[in-house]
Design a protein around this motif. Sequence first.
Motif, PDB file in Angstrom:
ATOM      1  N   THR A   1      -7.099   6.178  -6.509  1.00 31.27           N
ATOM      2  CA  THR A   1      -5.929   7.270  -6.775  1.00 31.27           C
ATOM      3  C   THR A   1      -5.044   6.876  -7.686  1.00 31.27           C
TER       4      THR A   1
ATOM      5  N   GLY B   1      -0.728   7.341  -8.546  1.00 25.48           N
ATOM      6  CA  GLY B   1       0.525   7.738  -8.169  1.00 25.48           C
ATOM      7  C   GLY B   1       1.325   8.563  -8.960  1.00 25.48           C
TER       8      GLY B   1
ATOM      9  N   HIS C   1      -1.888   2.996  -9.789  1.00 29.26           N
ATOM     10  CA  HIS C   1      -3.242   3.017  -9.173  1.00 29.26           C
ATOM     11  C   HIS C   1      -3.411   2.652  -7.551  1.00 29.26           C
ATOM     12  N   TYR C   2      -3.855   3.271  -6.781  1.00 29.10           N
ATOM     13  CA  TYR C   2      -4.037   2.915  -5.243  1.00 29.10           C
ATOM     14  C   TYR C   2      -5.404   3.045  -4.953  1.00 29.10           C
TER      15      TYR C   2
ATOM     16  N   PHE D   1      -7.906   3.502  -1.521  1.00 22.96           N
ATOM     17  CA  PHE D   1      -7.872   3.982  -0.101  1.00 22.96           C
ATOM     18  C   PHE D   1      -9.187   3.908   0.472  1.00 22.96           C
TER      19      PHE D   1
ATOM     20  N   ALA E   1       1.549   4.194   0.421  1.00 21.95           N
ATOM     21  CA  ALA E   1       1.784   3.741  -0.960  1.00 21.95           C
ATOM     22  C   ALA E   1       3.276   3.739  -1.417  1.00 21.95           C
TER      23      ALA E   1
ATOM     24  N   ILE F   1       0.141  11.479  -4.784  1.00 22.05           N
ATOM     25  CA  ILE F   1      -1.112  10.900  -5.142  1.00 22.05           C
ATOM     26  C   ILE F   1      -2.091  11.571  -5.553  1.00 22.05           C
TER      27      ILE F   1
ATOM     28  N   PHE G   1      -5.465  -3.786  -6.913  1.00 25.07           N
ATOM     29  CA  PHE G   1      -4.851  -2.559  -6.692  1.00 25.07           C
ATOM     30  C   PHE G   1      -4.161  -2.683  -5.401  1.00 25.07           C
ATOM     31  N   PRO G   2      -2.848  -1.870  -5.198  1.00 31.98           N
ATOM     32  CA  PRO G   2      -2.603  -1.784  -3.739  1.00 31.98           C
ATOM     33  C   PRO G   2      -3.529  -1.338  -3.016  1.00 31.98           C
ATOM     34  N   THR G   3      -4.054  -1.819  -1.777  1.00 29.45           N
ATOM     35  CA  THR G   3      -5.054  -1.249  -1.111  1.00 29.45           C
ATOM     36  C   THR G   3      -4.856  -1.145   0.280  1.00 29.45           C
ATOM     37  N   PHE G   4      -5.284   0.245   0.887  1.00 27.30           N
ATOM     38  CA  PHE G   4      -4.999   0.372   2.188  1.00 27.30           C
ATOM     39  C   PHE G   4      -6.068   1.010   2.909  1.00 27.30           C
TER      40      PHE G   4
END
Length: 154
Positions: free
Chosen positions: A43, A45, A50-51, A53, A70, A75, A103-106
């Motif tokens: 995604t 934001g 970029h994030y 998921f 995030a 998003i 990338f920030p990852t969840f």
Amino acid sequence: MRLLAQHGIAFVPHDYDNSITDGETIAQLLGEDPMQVFKTLVTVGNDGGHYVFVIPVCATLDLKKAAKAAGVKSIQMIKQKELLPLTGYIHGGCSPVGMKKPFPTFIEESATLFDTICCSAGKVGYQVEVNAEALAAFVNARFSDLISINQDPQ
């Protein structure tokens, strides 16, 4: 799979017909619970960041929950044509492991309910079964409430 092996992270490889791209069908072919087979979504934001998921194939990313996780106002999904240049992966083969840059990852918090989860191995037709905690530690991900469950109307 190479990266997981290089870092001593235990995994079980799985393969399937690469013409199949529907996650729930893939879960069925692997004999796994669709809540245990995860897809990787990329995604952008409202901040331009970029994030990533990672959610069950039978669920839908809740964009409000994703933005909250995030720490951004909103998003949206990236355009499919942006996926390869951004991550190095094509649609249907996107993995949280081994993207061009971190990338920030969840990861959906329900992943912790299982001993292992399956996710793309980075190529269409290949999945890895791995401990969710080990995966999260490897990609520096956080567990968060991210989804809305798809419900078939009765």
